[in-house]
Write an enzyme that holds these catalytic residues in place. Sequence first.
Site, PDB file in Angstrom:
ATOM      1  N   THR A 167       0.873  -1.162   0.000  1.00 10.91           N
ATOM      2  CA  THR A 167       0.000   0.000   0.000  1.00 10.91           C
ATOM      3  C   THR A 167       0.912   1.214   0.000  1.00 10.91           C
ATOM      4  OG1 THR A 167      -1.702  -1.163   1.286  1.00 10.91           O
ATOM      5  CG2 THR A 167      -1.768   1.218   1.362  1.00 10.91           C
ATOM      6  N   VAL A 181     -12.398  -5.669  -0.486  1.00 10.19           N
ATOM      7  CA  VAL A 181     -11.913  -4.363  -0.073  1.00 10.19           C
ATOM      8  C   VAL A 181     -11.214  -4.511   1.275  1.00 10.19           C
ATOM      9  CG1 VAL A 181     -12.544  -2.007   0.544  1.00 10.19           C
ATOM     10  CG2 VAL A 181     -13.769  -3.168  -1.304  1.00 10.19           C
ATOM     11  N   GLY A 182     -10.033  -3.946   1.390  1.00  8.65           N
ATOM     12  CA  GLY A 182      -9.282  -4.017   2.635  1.00  8.65           C
ATOM     13  C   GLY A 182      -9.412  -2.768   3.477  1.00  8.65           C
ATOM     14  N   GLY A 227      -5.144  -6.300   5.582  1.00  5.20           N
ATOM     15  CA  GLY A 227      -6.271  -5.403   5.710  1.00  5.20           C
ATOM     16  C   GLY A 227      -7.376  -5.862   6.627  1.00  5.20           C
TER      17      GLY A 227
END
Length: 309
Positions: free
Chosen positions: A175, A204-205, A229
């Site tokens: 990230t 989705v994290g 995540g």
Amino acid sequence: METPVAKPEWTLLIHGGAGVMRRAEMTPDMDAAYRAGLNDALEAGSKVLASGGLAVDAVEAAVRVLEDNPNFNAGRGAVLTREGVAELDASIMDGRDRKAGAVAQVRTVKNPIRAARMVMEATGRVMFAGEAVDEMAAKAGLEIVPPEYFVTQRRQDALKRAMAGKWEPMDRHGTVGAVAMDKAGNLAAATSTGGLNAKPPGRVGDSPVIGAGTYAENASCAVSATGDGEHFIRASVARMICARVAMQGMSAEQAAKATLDEVAALGGAGGVIVLGHDGGVALSMNTEGMFRGRADASGVRKVGIYADE
């Protein structure tokens, strides 16, 4: 990278993901490329802050540079879903009023962090996901690119390895993010990611989740996180760090360590960059490394990759 004795006029911290980063597996060219990318992001954000710009402008500027660099897992060069496409997530938060914007599952916006800021400033909402984000961004005049723009050969190779069950350490996740304090003492944070290599479409994290991957408030701190995540969401990492600073009087470093210990207890790993309201900093991880950097008005300019530097 220790807490400064006196608070500089402005400060910028960045990260480019945490995980397994071993010197033996990093070629000199790769090492140099990562450090150059981190320095480019520091330069972009520092220019904003040195000229008296807002912290929120600085974090956006720094993250955009990292999104454009294919070596990092955000924007161009992001990891791919099982279907071979990039689904991008990002968020941004302004510590002055705790306004925030987030996007998830973006497929055509060149810089997802710009879309997150659009949500924060133009919609009155906090998070949008899916095709609606791409449509809103196009109408707002943000730069739109074909989905193929984000795909690189390196990430296609990583996807093939993952689908064959042959993971390499640096294939796993990453990230990018930034936190800043401007000359007026305002804080801001921003985070952007492609998520997990070979993730199921729609996953989705923590990166777009305010309070998990990103948080900023002038009274406590600014945080951008990177790592596993699901664990970071469950531990409310970014908000918990700021709560420890505000309510327990912990330093940025103490709050970061205590919260990463919670993540580890859940079975997760990763890192955080934290900038306290008092100017205290933390670039903390419970992994073998984290791409990271720091710059401030006193002349400090550092980048790092491995945990022991």
